[in-house]
Design a protein around this motif. Structure first.
Motif, mmCIF file in Angstrom:
data_model
loop_
_atom_site.group_PDB
_atom_site.id
_atom_site.type_symbol
_atom_site.label_atom_id
_atom_site.label_comp_id
_atom_site.label_asym_id
_atom_site.label_seq_id
_atom_site.Cartn_x
_atom_site.Cartn_y
_atom_site.Cartn_z
ATOM 1 N N HIS B 113 9.022 4.152 -4.497
ATOM 2 C CA HIS B 113 8.790 4.738 -5.804
ATOM 3 C C HIS B 113 7.713 4.022 -6.595
ATOM 4 C CE1 HIS B 113 12.434 7.577 -6.546
ATOM 5 N NE2 HIS B 113 11.730 7.893 -5.489
ATOM 6 N N THR B 114 7.760 2.706 -6.609
ATOM 7 C CA THR B 114 6.737 1.991 -7.387
ATOM 8 C C THR B 114 5.365 2.188 -6.742
ATOM 9 O OG1 THR B 114 7.172 -0.057 -6.176
ATOM 10 C CG2 THR B 114 8.363 0.267 -8.240
ATOM 11 N N TRP B 115 5.347 2.186 -5.417
ATOM 12 C CA TRP B 115 4.073 2.458 -4.741
ATOM 13 C C TRP B 115 3.541 3.833 -5.138
ATOM 14 C CZ3 TRP B 115 3.596 6.601 -1.331
ATOM 15 C CH2 TRP B 115 2.331 6.741 -0.757
ATOM 16 N N ALA B 116 4.425 4.832 -5.119
ATOM 17 C CA ALA B 116 4.002 6.191 -5.455
ATOM 18 C C ALA B 116 3.519 6.268 -6.902
ATOM 19 C CB ALA B 116 5.142 7.178 -5.223
ATOM 20 N N HIS B 176 3.020 14.811 -12.115
ATOM 21 C CA HIS B 176 2.614 13.426 -11.878
ATOM 22 C C HIS B 176 2.013 12.808 -13.137
ATOM 23 C CE1 HIS B 176 3.112 14.395 -7.590
ATOM 24 N NE2 HIS B 176 3.225 13.098 -7.425
ATOM 25 N N GLU B 177 1.213 13.590 -13.815
ATOM 26 C CA GLU B 177 0.584 13.075 -15.015
ATOM 27 C C GLU B 177 1.631 12.715 -16.076
ATOM 28 O OE1 GLU B 177 -3.055 15.004 -17.388
ATOM 29 O OE2 GLU B 177 -3.114 15.019 -15.206
ATOM 30 N N TYR B 178 2.606 13.606 -16.227
ATOM 31 C CA TYR B 178 3.692 13.340 -17.176
ATOM 32 C C TYR B 178 4.483 12.114 -16.728
ATOM 33 C CZ TYR B 178 7.280 14.527 -20.609
ATOM 34 O OH TYR B 178 8.116 14.516 -21.673
ATOM 35 N N TRP B 179 4.646 12.022 -15.444
ATOM 36 C CA TRP B 179 5.455 10.936 -14.878
ATOM 37 C C TRP B 179 4.850 9.565 -15.159
ATOM 38 C CZ3 TRP B 179 5.394 8.922 -9.296
ATOM 39 C CH2 TRP B 179 6.513 8.129 -9.046
ATOM 40 N N THR B 184 10.190 6.474 -16.414
ATOM 41 C CA THR B 184 11.631 6.451 -16.195
ATOM 42 C C THR B 184 12.182 7.835 -15.874
ATOM 43 O OG1 THR B 184 12.002 6.705 -18.568
ATOM 44 C CG2 THR B 184 11.943 4.453 -17.692
ATOM 45 N N ASP B 185 11.375 8.856 -16.139
ATOM 46 C CA ASP B 185 11.820 10.210 -15.792
ATOM 47 C C ASP B 185 11.880 10.382 -14.281
ATOM 48 O OD1 ASP B 185 11.739 10.539 -18.485
ATOM 49 O OD2 ASP B 185 10.637 12.439 -18.451
ATOM 50 N N ASP B 186 12.615 11.389 -13.863
ATOM 51 C CA ASP B 186 12.759 11.655 -12.434
ATOM 52 C C ASP B 186 11.692 12.656 -11.988
ATOM 53 O OD1 ASP B 186 14.195 11.497 -9.888
ATOM 54 O OD2 ASP B 186 14.710 13.599 -10.295
#
Lengths: 210, 210
Positions: B113-116, B176-179, B184-186
């Motif tokens: 996840h952190t990589w992504a 992705h941009e929002y993420w 912390t969002d899924d």
DNA sequence: TTACTTATGTCACAGTGCGCCATAACCTCT
DNA sequence: AGAGGTTATGGCGCACTGTGACATAAGTAA
């Protein structure tokens, strides 16, 4: 909000100082013509500056990047959109405002149609141009997002206004993309149809596909 | 359809010939770590190759462009999406297939996840990366467009399947941009919500905004 | 003329990306 | 072991983009 065009425009007020040999418009004009005959990647800065009669260094004083010459018109279109959104009557549903304002902001007189088509082809196909594109697109989208957030009475980083902004942007891009492969189609019509298909509406009304 | 990744992969079959000192994966790993500490633009090819112990020339035999190292994973995700769309039961409505397949294709195990997230930050912010982006995005969108066209029984260059493809792409990007601004969002949840908001449905059912 | 201002030109440089050619390291066949 | 083919690498030079530093040209106002 520093609209951050890639232009480094020389000072406009000409009270003193050496007069400019050229202008951003002139350089853009020369460059675009070369792009059309030789292709974007195949045209070097040296080609452009030779044709314009200035040094390479001068080119980079007017534009930060070779690709930036293609975005000269963009800030004007951006400003038109912003003005149209600001002027929209508050009682008009937001999606209808967008159906109207976005094609209007991108409207060009008939004599500029081939120019606009050529520009669209360059903007959407040359890879190096895409690098600058994201920043311009972000402004376009942000205008719509802010507008939608205001109409929906929600913060601009909510998902729905974000989606509306994204939809408006992708409708704009998709319309142009479709247009360059179907040049006989009418761009404003394509735009309106795609906006109707893509912009989410909160009232549960049907999406415009038929 | 030559999937045209920016990789110039050395031949995989190792029957004879000098063994490779490095690999695309190794170079991408080294590069991405440097990007995260120094930034994309501030990291030079010399930095990467020095860290990997090969010459600069070798780097450009594995990747056509500095930015291409960030897209190594993309073709796998692309292939997953294509497989999921191909395997979808014909009676399942196309928009539901997309709600399901797109988050699934982009799924990564928790340890990645952190990589992504880091990758998404780099992909969406570094201008030079955007230049390569358009080509990758086009494939992603084309998969969806072809799928939608087949389900709608219309040619793939019709406006509706085109709009569906565009919507799927922009939903992916917007999620992705929002993420990256709301880490912390899924991500799968964001994806699904945006797909519901943006994908046009021909049956006149309400758009999913509430 | 003198001072100030602005645009331009020249030079040097870092960085990307490519073409060409030599070389290193591995294979198989004799 | 030796010969020949195969593949990856390294080095060199080059074209092109983009930047910083510095000098210079060409105007205006005192």
């Amino acid at each position: 909000m520093a609209t951050s065009t890639g232009m480094r425009g020389r000072t406009s007020g000409n009270l003193g100082g050496r007069p400019a040999l050229t202008s951003a418009h002139r350089l853009a004009e020369v460059a675009q013509e070369l792009f059309l005959t030789k292709g974007f990647a195949e045209t070097t800065i040296a080609d452009i500056t030779a044709a314009a009669g200035v040094s390479q260094r001068t080119f980079f004083r007017y534009f930060t990047t070779k690709a930036d010459v293609l975005w000269v018109e963009t800030s004007a279109e951006q400003a038109r959109l912003q003005a149209l959104l600001d002027a929209a009557p508050p009682e008009e549903p937001y999606h209808e405002v967008l159906y109207r304002a976005i094609p209007a902001a991108l409207h060009h007189p008939p004599e500029e149609h081939t120019w606009a088509l050529h520009r669209a082809q360059l903007l959407l196909t040359a890879p190096a141009v895409q690098a600058q594109a994201a920043a311009r697109y972000a402004e376009w989208r942000a205008s719509v997002t802010r507008f939608a957030a205001a109409r929906l009475d929600s913060p601009p980083d909510d998902l729905l206004p974000t989606a509306v902004g994204a939809a408006a942007l992708t409708a704009t891009l998709t319309a142009h993309e479709y247009w360059i492969t179907h040049p006989t189609d009418d761009l404003p019509t394509l735009l309106e149809r795609l906006l109707q298909l893509l912009i989410p509406r909160p009232d549960g009304s049907p999406s415009g596909a038929t």
